[in-house]
Scaffold this motif. Structure first.
Motif, PDB file in Angstrom:
ATOM      1  N   VAL B 227       0.811  -1.218   0.000  1.00  0.00           N
ATOM      2  CA  VAL B 227       0.000   0.000   0.000  1.00  0.00           C
ATOM      3  C   VAL B 227       0.847   1.273   0.000  1.00  0.00           C
ATOM      4  O   VAL B 227       0.488   2.264  -0.620  1.00  0.00           O
ATOM      5  CB  VAL B 227      -1.009  -0.044   1.176  1.00  0.00           C
ATOM      6  N   HIS B 228       2.008   1.221   0.663  1.00  0.00           N
ATOM      7  CA  HIS B 228       2.847   2.432   0.689  1.00  0.00           C
ATOM      8  C   HIS B 228       3.299   2.791  -0.718  1.00  0.00           C
ATOM      9  O   HIS B 228       3.227   3.952  -1.123  1.00  0.00           O
ATOM     10  CB  HIS B 228       4.077   2.205   1.577  1.00  0.00           C
ATOM     11  N   ALA B 229       3.760   1.768  -1.444  1.00  0.00           N
ATOM     12  CA  ALA B 229       4.230   2.014  -2.804  1.00  0.00           C
ATOM     13  C   ALA B 229       3.059   2.422  -3.700  1.00  0.00           C
ATOM     14  O   ALA B 229       3.164   3.359  -4.503  1.00  0.00           O
ATOM     15  CB  ALA B 229       4.909   0.760  -3.341  1.00  0.00           C
ATOM     16  N   ALA B 230       1.934   1.743  -3.527  1.00  0.00           N
ATOM     17  CA  ALA B 230       0.780   2.050  -4.372  1.00  0.00           C
ATOM     18  C   ALA B 230       0.327   3.484  -4.141  1.00  0.00           C
ATOM     19  O   ALA B 230       0.034   4.228  -5.096  1.00  0.00           O
ATOM     20  CB  ALA B 230      -0.345   1.077  -4.054  1.00  0.00           C
ATOM     21  N   ALA B 231       0.287   3.868  -2.847  1.00  0.00           N
ATOM     22  CA  ALA B 231      -0.160   5.227  -2.541  1.00  0.00           C
ATOM     23  C   ALA B 231       0.823   6.237  -3.121  1.00  0.00           C
ATOM     24  O   ALA B 231       0.421   7.224  -3.754  1.00  0.00           O
ATOM     25  CB  ALA B 231      -0.276   5.393  -1.022  1.00  0.00           C
ATOM     26  N   ALA B 232       2.115   5.975  -2.905  1.00  0.00           N
ATOM     27  CA  ALA B 232       3.117   6.916  -3.400  1.00  0.00           C
ATOM     28  C   ALA B 232       3.016   7.037  -4.915  1.00  0.00           C
ATOM     29  O   ALA B 232       3.074   8.141  -5.476  1.00  0.00           O
ATOM     30  CB  ALA B 232       4.509   6.463  -2.987  1.00  0.00           C
TER      31      ALA B 232
END
Lengths: 472, 1087
Positions: B227-232
């Motif tokens: 999720v961190h990568a997706a959000a970024a």
């Protein structure tokens, strides 16, 4: 004595100073022999079987429990972290405590010339031996690897590893084994003249042979008596310090450690007092019914009961004093950990155990101040049992309550025994009563020769001017 | 780490041959017979075909490995042929461990490791300290992964339908698939894989895509860690992966982000975070951590300021911060009163640390919170400073899309590579049925039986990472090899081997695939680079380049507008600290690892706050039925101090319907209420009592420290004013004799250690920095693995018989006002089950302390052991002679720290799936065979009835000593080089909080730490003189915060009970005692 003594009239003893005789109803030596030996000789009474069979079953339970525990592991008990000792050591200390009265009665009271001891000493000594046997089971089997128990003995070995002589458990090994050996010898030596009586009275060949074998060729000669009394005196002298040392050393198991609630210098005297207290409790528990069932009211008289109640009261009060002194010292020490340990006894999760102990050991025995209560055998019997329950809880308080909440709260836990713990403990009762019932059925449970020595008949100065002591 | 000295070369085989007798020359049967009698063990081993084959099977691969690897390059000859020792390989010494660099793949990266192998068996994994992004620490999962290798419930057979088949048949089938789908361009072929960043897998996936362009590639990650990568990627408009540099941030705000506990990359986060918590002098800088969260997590436990609020409400706080820092989004009006002030002050602190601050949103938080966090970071200028970005990768389809395709009948053949979607797929997908809609399901599975296996046509056993070739990238992008230490125990395959076969590649061996991939990364001397790659365990300078990014505010506001309103009770679903998403469910070490916060073993629970429990009318152990989104699950209640009201916390990975012997019957399955639209937070839950109760096994039942000076803390301000605050909390020691300047008289029985100290080479000691320790528990598992510590099972833990030598004590502390009623002399702490009703548990601070044998110089355990089984050695270690121990347990009673552990049953021999069969119970052969292999041969496996405890890894000390002595040769052996080795716990610690070494050497790290003013020993007044001392914790709260306390809560508790430690300087509360602590310190410094 000079012959003119007969001329002067015997001084009349005022009624209130008159001593109650140690054998009542002016029983003759012959009657005493018949009555005591009769217990072993007559038909087995029904009550004996009623007591013996359950005891034997319980002893069997003990055997099963021990086999299970030894083969499976200490884990079958409730012991855990932090309560690494629990019922195992409680029961050990409890039984050892009970084993104190016998030798105290036979040795210390003998040296102090307390003649009333003769009526109860044999049974009490037997109780001691059996109690120490029950006690001895626990330290032997409570260890993780029973088969290495011999590591505790100073046996020279190829590794040159000796036991750790600084450890109180090591001292226990010596103290308890010495105590047991000396108590057994003392008991046996005392039995020799009576075994001879049994031999002489025996009708069957087997009895004659066995009693004969164990009476070591006793003839009752003056030489025998002289040697016997010297030996008895020496053994009494040897046993006397042991009475004090055994429980002192057992108490050091705790006092030497640094667990708050254990680390107390008051322990040795307080444990000894407690042991005598519980020992007398057990003697009363045993003799109050037995004197009735075996019709020994004339030998174990109300005076005996009365004296033993008084001893119980005295030692109970010492124990009570110790409890209160412990509380005071824990406050006075200023150590928050000590204070907590004692507060935790009074108000903690096991407060019921503490108050059970206080009630049974400190408050109830105070009833013995009343002569009426000392004379009521039912109440005496009940209190004697409660004394022993209280003393069990004393060890519970010391061991479990101290350990379950010690220095770091992260270790705190609540201890619960397992069924195996309970059954093992009950099993030791089975063993104890089995042995005791066998004892009273096959050996004279009253020291015949000694009791005769304290009857009016044995006193050359009494009006009866009876027997010149000793054997009939 | 100690490197074993290569032994001298064995005698060459050339040269003359001697014979012992004429019989030998003629090789008569009589001579053979004699030989048998003379050397029965070895001789029989070589002639009995069965045992020999077994021996070869298990050992040979690694022997071949050891042959070329030891002392040389650590590489492996490409020949796959394996042979027994006809002749001992050069450099191989039986019994001497060899080490290989490898890596454990994780969801988003890999943990670089050095694995230790003994006679071909991997026995321990350790972090690879050479790796540029590692300090040699690992997380608890890496430590425990070793046990998975020896899991008796592993998949051991190739299965077709319900019958066992051969590896060849499976490979033929894969070849058929390849032919079939190459023809139709992969139409109706779908792959379901786990996230991975293995370059080889990427390469092969591309290869498959090349020949089968229509195939479907779907990724399933139960915990949604991307999720961190997706959000970024969404907010910066390009595919990027963020790296949070906690080491560069002075102020960190966690928006429900458990970056020290259950998120990805915990070991790196801990290392970075605690580098800012390490403090030597009062002037040193300390970072500051603000946490707003719903559950009590490890991150919250380490916070300087912690706001408990429902996880669904954290967005409001984020909004207030965003508005205050001027991020252009959010609204300061979202919260009011104290709550608003908390976030406003927090924002002000952030503003004061522009470019050196960091706001992180939790993986469980909705996209809107991530949007706010990135907006705040952008406004503070943190982008590129405390958050670095590197290029991200695309992940393929989701499991939801795959389920749709399956339902539509669009999938003919489904290939599942790893994972357990039957258990972990969102509940509404009804996965078991969906999966069955594919005609053929091929699965690479690690376990023989699980929730997915029933609906598979082909099951191929998967190889463990320690028995397979592979590669991965750590999160910094550095390429790391996955190198086998042993041939697959059960002939398992890896996903790259399967992919290569499906792609129809001519190269199907994992080794060749990885080697080929590697060749693409280097130029020039590939062979040399490859050797170095395998030896070092990473490819130098292969880290990903950081990319610069800029925030797309349109994406941020789009995310914010999608935020949903929430109401009612909410269920917060997290991966478990012990079993993760369920993958460690059958791992006994992890099952028995006490949860770092709740201290449960073997179970999960429904965590609620005190108030919520009261509202619901439930208490600890009551089983409740939670219904949310029309789905329900039953689990036991546990009141968790410090949890937000209105939140039900549950963890994943338990309650498996089909799992191995270890995991069966543990916990409840939270996946059953987890749906795609509320993967982490589900609101509107209903709770019903079921009337049942369920026992939980907790290793620490008491929550409060009761004002005792066990863990000592101060605020930074206080530390500055009283640098020796930790020692001021010493209880007064027994009074020293007057007139001798407080010098103790010569004791009646002098400690023999004092006499040998000056002549001994080393004096071992340890220092634990409570400021750096976050309580992650990696050390506990490392110790368990290193020291052959058995698991005991749930029932035994409940009875208080857990065996771990190292435990983490966790206490909840409260403030002075709430502690006051308990400070009186007559206060009695409640029974453990009554703690849940006490109001002080609402707002707590958490303190954690690793507790193991303190190696007291004057050890209370030693003097009470009747058989001399525990004694002191001349280097200051309290040693146990297991052979001598009879098990009186007296030592445990007399140990004030209660760190000794007793083996109540024969826990090593006990079957794992039952309590105890009694004396005649035997462990199943397969279990025992495998578990034996996991044991460290350098450490005794203790039997029942024996007391055991931390040894300071005596075996490591000894092997370091032997190495040093060998090195010294004929010269004089002085001492082991300073800090050249360490204990298992210290090595595993990602925070570097545990430091072990020679305290007699003033240059050792441990001596320097012990010289710090924060150094103290626990229960010092008992004069046990522990060799393990602690560095007191220092908190760094912000004065402006509404929840600011002048002193940490534990210190407040202490003060309520014992008085202000700083007033009568010297800890003793009596006059004339001032000199004591100083004297004590000097005395300590002397050794």
């Amino acid at each position: 004595m000079a012959s003119d003594a007969t001329a002067t009239a015997l001084p009349t003893v005022p009624k209130e100073l008159e001593r109650i005789p140690l054998v009542s109803n002016n029983r003759s030596p012959g009657w005493i022999s018949d009555r005591v030996a009769g217990i072993c000789e007559g038909k087995t009474p029904a009550w004996w079987w009623a007591a013996f069979i359950p005891s034997l079953i319980l002893a069997g339970v003990l055997l099963c429990m021990l086999a299970y525990q030894i083969s499976t592991g200490v884990g079958v008990w409730g012991n855990h972290h932090p309560t690494a000792w629990a019922w195992d050591i409680i029961n050990f200390v409890w039984w050892i405590g009970i084993g104190h009265a016998g030798t105290l009665i036979s040795a210390i009271l003998f040296l102090l010339r307390q003649k009333w001891r003769t009526g109860v000493n044999r049974a009490a000594e037997a109780m001691t031996i059996f109690a120490v046997m029950c006690a001895g089971i626990f330290p032997a089997i409570h260890v993780g690897r029973v088969w290495f128990d011999w590591f505790l003995f100073p046996i020279p070995n190829s590794n040159s590893i000796w036991p750790q002589f600084r450890s109180p458990l090591m001292w226990d090994v010596f103290a308890v084994s010495t105590y047991f050996t000396v108590s057994l010898l003392f008991w046996y030596v005392g039995l020799v003249p009576d075994l001879a009586v049994m031999r002489d009275r025996a009708k069957s060949k087997i009895r004659q042979f066995l009693y004969g074998l164990f009476s070591l060729g006793w003839t009752g000669s003056n030489r025998h008596w002289s040697n016997y009394e010297k030996a008895y005196l020496i053994l009494a002298g040897l046993s006397t310090p042991l009475v004090l040392s055994v429980h002192s050393i057992v108490s050091l198991d705790f006092a030497v450690s640094q667990v708050p609630g254990w680390h107390t210098t008051i322990f040795p005297p307080y444990f000894v007092a407690g042991a005598i207290f519980s020992g007398f409790g057990m003697v009363l528990t045993l003799l109050v019914p037995l004197r009735r069932w075996c019709h020994l009211e004339d030998i174990i008289t109300m005076r005996h009961i009365d004296v033993m109640c008084k001893v119980t009261l005295a030692t109970g009060s010492i124990v009570g004093y110790a409890y209160i002194m412990e509380l005071f010292i824990s406050w006075y020490s200023g150590s928050p950990f000590e204070r907590f340990a004692f507060l935790n006894r009074i108000k903690g999760p096991y407060a019921w155990g503490y108050w059970c102990m206080m009630g049974c050991n400190v408050i109830l025995p105070q009833l013995f101040w009343s002569k009426k209560i000392r004379e009521n055998l039912w109440i005496v019997f009940i209190i004697s049992i409660l004394v022993n329950i209280g003393m069990w809880f004393e060890r519970f308080v010391i061991i479990v309550i101290s350990l379950h909440r010690d220095f770091l709260p992260s270790n705190w836990a609540y201890y619960l025994p397992s069924p195996v713990d309970i059954l093992t403990y009950l099993g030791t009762f089975g063993l104890f009563f089995t042995l005791f019932l066998l004892f009273m059925r096959f050996l004279p449970m009253i020291a015949i020769s000694e009791v005769k020595g304290v009857t009016p008949h044995a006193d050359p100065h009494t009006v009866e001017g009876g027997a010149k002591g000793g054997h009939h | 780490m100690s490197k074993t000295i290569p032994p001298t070369c064995p005698e060459p085989a050339t040269g003359r041959t001697y014979w012992r007798s004429l019989d030998q020359v003629s090789d008569t049967p009589e001579f053979r017979e004699w030989l048998h009698r003379e050397f029965p063990a070895g001789a029989s081993e070589l002639t009995d075909p069965v045992t020999r084959r077994h021996f070869v099977k298990i050992m040979s691969a690694s022997f071949a490995l050891a042959g070329v690897g030891l002392g040389l390059t650590g590489c492996r000859k490409p020949e796959e042929k394996v042979e027994p020792f006809g002749k001992q390989p050069e450099g191989y010494v039986h019994g001497v461990a060899s080490y290989y660099a490898t890596a454990m793949p994780t969801r988003r990266g890999a943990i670089p490791l050095v694995a230790k192998s003994h006679d071909g068996r991997p026995v321990k994994v350790e972090g690879n300290a050479l790796h540029p992004d590692s300090n040699g620490g690992t997380d608890r999962f890496a430590q425990a992964s070793l046990l998975n290798l020896y899991d008796p419930d592993r998949a051991t057979k190739f299965v077709k339908g319900s019958s066992v088949t051969t590896a060849q048949a499976a490979q033929d089938f894969l070849a058929e698939l390849s032919v079939k789908f190459t023809k139709n361009k992969g139409a109706s072929l779908a792959f379901l894989v786990e996230p991975s960043n293995s370059p080889s897998r990427d390469r092969l996936a591309a290869l498959v895509k090349g020949v089968m362009p229509s195939m479907g590639w779907f990724t399933h990650d139960p915990v949604d860690s991307g999720v961190h990568a997706a959000a970024a990627s969404e907010f910066f408009g390009q595919a990027v992966t963020p790296t949070f540099r906690f080491d560069k941030a002075d102020v960190i705000v966690s928006l429900d982000c458990d970056f020290l506990g259950s998120e990805e990359e915990v070991h790196n986060n801990i290392r970075r975070f605690s580098s800012g918590r390490r403090i030597e002098k009062p002037e040193d800088k300390l970072n500051r951590l603000y946490v707003a969260e719903g559950l009590m997590t490890l991150t919250g436990a380490n916070a300087d300021h912690r706001k408990r609020m429902p996880s669904s409400a954290v967005i409001k706080g984020a909004s207030v911060i965003a508005a205050t820092v001027g991020a252009g989004v959010g609204s300061a009006a979202d919260l009011s009163g104290e709550d608003a002030k908390w976030f406003v002050e927090c924002a002000k602190d952030l503003l004061a640390n522009k470019g050196a601050s960091l706001v992180v949103a939790g993986a469980g938080q909705p996209l809107a919170v991530h949007a706010l966090a990135y907006a705040i970071n952008a406004a503070l200028g943190n982008i590129g400073k405390t958050i670095e970005f590197s290029a991200g990768a695309s992940t393929g389809g989701t499991i939801q899309q795959l389920a749709k395709a399956l339902d539509a009948g669009a999938v003919d053949t489904l290939v599942i590579l790893g994972g357990n979607p039957g258990n972990t797929a969102p509940a509404e997908l009804n996965w078991a049925a969906a999966q069955r809609k594919a005609k053929t399901v091929v699965r690479l599975s690690y376990f023989e039986q699980d929730e997915t296996s029933a609906a598979c046509d082909w099951q191929i056993p998967a190889a463990h990472y320690l028995e397979s070739w592979g590669d991965a990238r750590t999160t910094d992008g550095t390429l790391v090899p996955i190198q086998p230490l042993i041939a697959p125990l059960f002939g398992g395959m890896t996903e790259i081997e399967i992919l290569a076969r499906i792609a129809g590649s001519s190269v199907v061996g994992a080794y060749e695939i990885v080697r080929e991939t590697f060749a693409g990364f280097v130029s020039g001397d590939v062979e040399g680079a490859w050797r170095k790659f395998l030896h070092d365990g990473f490819l130098a300078k292969s880290a990903a380049k950081t990319v610069s990014v800029s925030l797309k505010s349109s994406a941020v506001s789009a995310a914010l507008s999608s935020a949903k309103a929430t109401n009612g009770l909410e269920v917060v679903i997290r991966p478990d600290y012990s079993v993760d998403d369920g993958r460690f469910n059958n791992n006994g070490w992890m099952q028995e690892l006490p949860d770092p916060i709740t201290k449960f073993t073997w179970d999960n629970a429904v965590l609620v706050s005190r108030k919520t429990a009261t509202d619901l009318g439930v208490a600890n152990n009551d089983v409740v039925k939670i219904t949310v989104n029309g789905r329900s699950v039953e689990g036991p209640i546990w009141v968790q101090p410090g949890q937000a009201d209105g939140v039900l916390g549950v963890t994943l990975g338990y309650g498996r319907t089909k799992t191995g012997r270890v995991g069966t019957g543990t916990g409840f399955n939270a996946y059953t209420i987890r749906t795609s639209d509320s993967l982490h937070i589900a609101t509107g839950a209903k709770v019903e009592k079921t009337g049942k109760t369920y026992p939980l096994s907790c290793t620490q039942e008491h929550w409060s420290m009761e004002g005792r000076a066990i863990i000592r803390e101060a605020n930074l301000e206080q530390f500055k004013e009283h640098p020796d605050f930790a020692k001021s909390m010493n209880l007064h020691e027994p009074p020293k004799p007057a007139g001798e300047q407080g010098v103790w008289p010569k004791p009646l029985y002098p400690n023999p250690l004092d006499a040998v100290k000056p002549s001994a080479h080393h004096q071992w000691g340890m220092s634990v920095d409570l400021n750096a320790c976050v309580g992650c528990s990696a050390c506990v598992i490392a110790c368990q693995s290193e020291n052959n510590i058995p698991i005991v099972g749930k029932d035994q833990v409940r009875r208080g018989r857990e065996m771990q030598w190292l435990r983490l004590d966790r206490y909840y502390t409260t403030d002075k006002e709430r502690f006051k009623p308990r400070a009186g002399a007559w206060y009695m702490p409640p029974r453990d089950e009554e703690q849940q009703y006490q109001s002080w548990i609402d707002e707590v601070q958490v303190v954690t302390q690793p507790m193991m044998c303190q190696h007291c110089e004057s050890a209370p355990c030693e003097s009470v052991c009747p058989v001399n089984a525990t004694a002191h050695d001349n280097e200051g270690l309290n040693v146990m002679a297991y052979n001598r121990c009879v098990g009186t347990r007296y030592c445990s009673n007399n140990c004030p720290y209660k760190v000794r552990r007793f083996n109540f049953f024969d826990y090593n021999k006990r079957p794992i799936d039952q309590l105890y069969k009694g004396p005649f119970g035997k462990r199943k052969e397969d279990e025992w065979d495998l578990l034996k292999m996991a044991k460290n041969p350098e450490v005794t496996v203790r039997m029942r009835g024996v007391m055991e405890k931390c040894t300071f890894c005596l075996q490591r000390i000894e092997s370091a000593k032997i190495s040093a002595k060998v090195k010294a040769g004929a010269g004089t052996f002085d001492k082991i080089p300073t800090d050249s080795f360490t204990t298992a716990c210290a090595q595993a610690c990602p925070a570097g909080a545990i430091v072990f070494g020679n305290v007699a050497d003033p240059n050792s790290k441990v001596s320097k730490l012990k010289a710090q003013s924060r150094d103290y020993s626990v229960l010092e007044f008992l004069l046990t003189k522990p060799r393990l001392t602690y560095l007191a914790r220092v908190r760094n709260p912000n004065k402006a915060m509404p929840d600011y306390y002048e002193a940490p809560l534990s210190l407040q508790e202490y003060e309520s009970k014992m008085g202000n430690p700083f007033e009568s300087h010297g800890g003793g509360h009596e006059a004339g005692h001032e000199a004591a602590p100083a004297g004590h310190a000097a005395e300590k410094g002397a050794h």
